[in-house]
Design an enzyme around this catalytic site. Structure first.
Site, mmCIF file in Angstrom:
data_model
loop_
_atom_site.group_PDB
_atom_site.id
_atom_site.type_symbol
_atom_site.label_atom_id
_atom_site.label_comp_id
_atom_site.label_asym_id
_atom_site.label_seq_id
_atom_site.Cartn_x
_atom_site.Cartn_y
_atom_site.Cartn_z
ATOM 1 N N ASN A 142 0.843 -1.187 0.000
ATOM 2 C CA ASN A 142 0.000 0.000 0.000
ATOM 3 C C ASN A 142 0.888 1.250 0.000
ATOM 4 O O ASN A 142 2.106 1.164 -0.175
ATOM 5 C CB ASN A 142 -0.957 -0.018 1.195
ATOM 6 C CG ASN A 142 -0.224 -0.118 2.528
ATOM 7 O OD1 ASN A 142 0.807 0.523 2.747
ATOM 8 N ND2 ASN A 142 -0.753 -0.931 3.435
ATOM 9 N N CYS A 143 0.275 2.412 0.217
ATOM 10 C CA CYS A 143 1.028 3.666 0.131
ATOM 11 C C CYS A 143 2.151 3.750 1.164
ATOM 12 O O CYS A 143 3.186 4.371 0.917
ATOM 13 C CB CYS A 143 0.085 4.853 0.296
ATOM 14 S SG CYS A 143 -0.782 4.905 1.891
ATOM 15 N N GLU A 144 1.951 3.116 2.303
ATOM 16 C CA GLU A 144 2.992 3.156 3.335
ATOM 17 C C GLU A 144 4.189 2.289 2.959
ATOM 18 O O GLU A 144 5.341 2.667 3.203
ATOM 19 C CB GLU A 144 2.424 2.712 4.686
ATOM 20 C CG GLU A 144 3.379 2.969 5.843
ATOM 21 C CD GLU A 144 2.765 2.692 7.200
ATOM 22 O OE1 GLU A 144 3.419 2.943 8.214
ATOM 23 O OE2 GLU A 144 1.601 2.213 7.252
#
Length: 213
Positions: A142-144
């Site tokens: 994901n974005c993290e």
């Protein structure tokens, strides 16, 4: 194009108030920017000149080739549908579009990450190199994961870790093991399928959960 129009009909985007102004002098190339969204925290890498690279789910590229429509700010509707279909991209947006009206935290992860950050230019180069379509995974990419790789060299997600830890505590608990055994026995009795095999299966599943606690 028909699918795009159909989705636009069913998922009407709410009008937002005038975008707040952000002080761009606060951000340096390679900074990790963090903003709260509806159900999660969103992350991006500041590239300079009011540009933020971030990984975000988006259904639109899968249903239309209209580049001008895709380039517009990703709304919550587009994001949710993209997450469900695992369609995402690493894209560049303005600070205001990235923040989506939220307050921005700068390099907040530095306080909790044991790994020191890379040089700002190297962070930005990594972020730019990964621009384009990606396969999205809520738990595994994901974005993290994206920003952690760019800034610290390791693709991990504290949000994912906390989520999985919470689920493990709920699922792999003694109460869960007892409830699983009780539900299994009640189901077998209800459907009239009480055999040594079903009894062993119920016992095995409950015992596995019990030992995992």
């Amino acid at each position: 194009m028909f699918l795009y129009q159909l989705l636009s009909f069913f998922f009407v985007v709410s009008k937002k108030e005038e975008k707040p102004k952000y002080d761009l002098s606060l951000y340096k190339r390679g900074d990790l920017l963090e903003v709260p969204r509806t159900l999660f925290t969103h992350f991006g890498i500041y590239l300079g000149d009011d540009r933020v690279a971030h990984l975000i789910p988006d259904i639109l590229p899968a249903i239309t080739k209209n580049k001008s429509a895709i380039a517009k700010m990703v709304t919550n509707n587009r994001l949710i549908l993209g997450a469900i279909t695992k369609e995402a991209s690493v894209r560049v947006d303005s600070v205001a579009d990235f923040a989506y009206g939220s307050e921005i935290l700068i390099n907040h992860v530095d306080k909790v990450c044991a790994q020191p950050p890379l040089d700002g230019d190297e962070v930005a180069r990594r972020a730019e190199k990964l621009l384009g379509s990606v396969t999205y995974s809520l738990l595994w990419y994901n974005c993290e994961h994206y920003v952690m790789y760019c800034r610290y060299g390791m693709a991990i997600s504290y949000q994912t870790y906390q989520f999985c830890t919470t689920i493990r505590k709920i699922v792999f608990s003694r109460l869960s093991a007892l409830l699983t055994a009780l539900c299994g026995v009640c189901t077998a009795l209800y459907v009239g399928c009480v055999t040594p095999l079903t009894f062993v299966l119920v016992l095995l599943v409950s015992f596995t959960i019990w030992m995992a606690t």
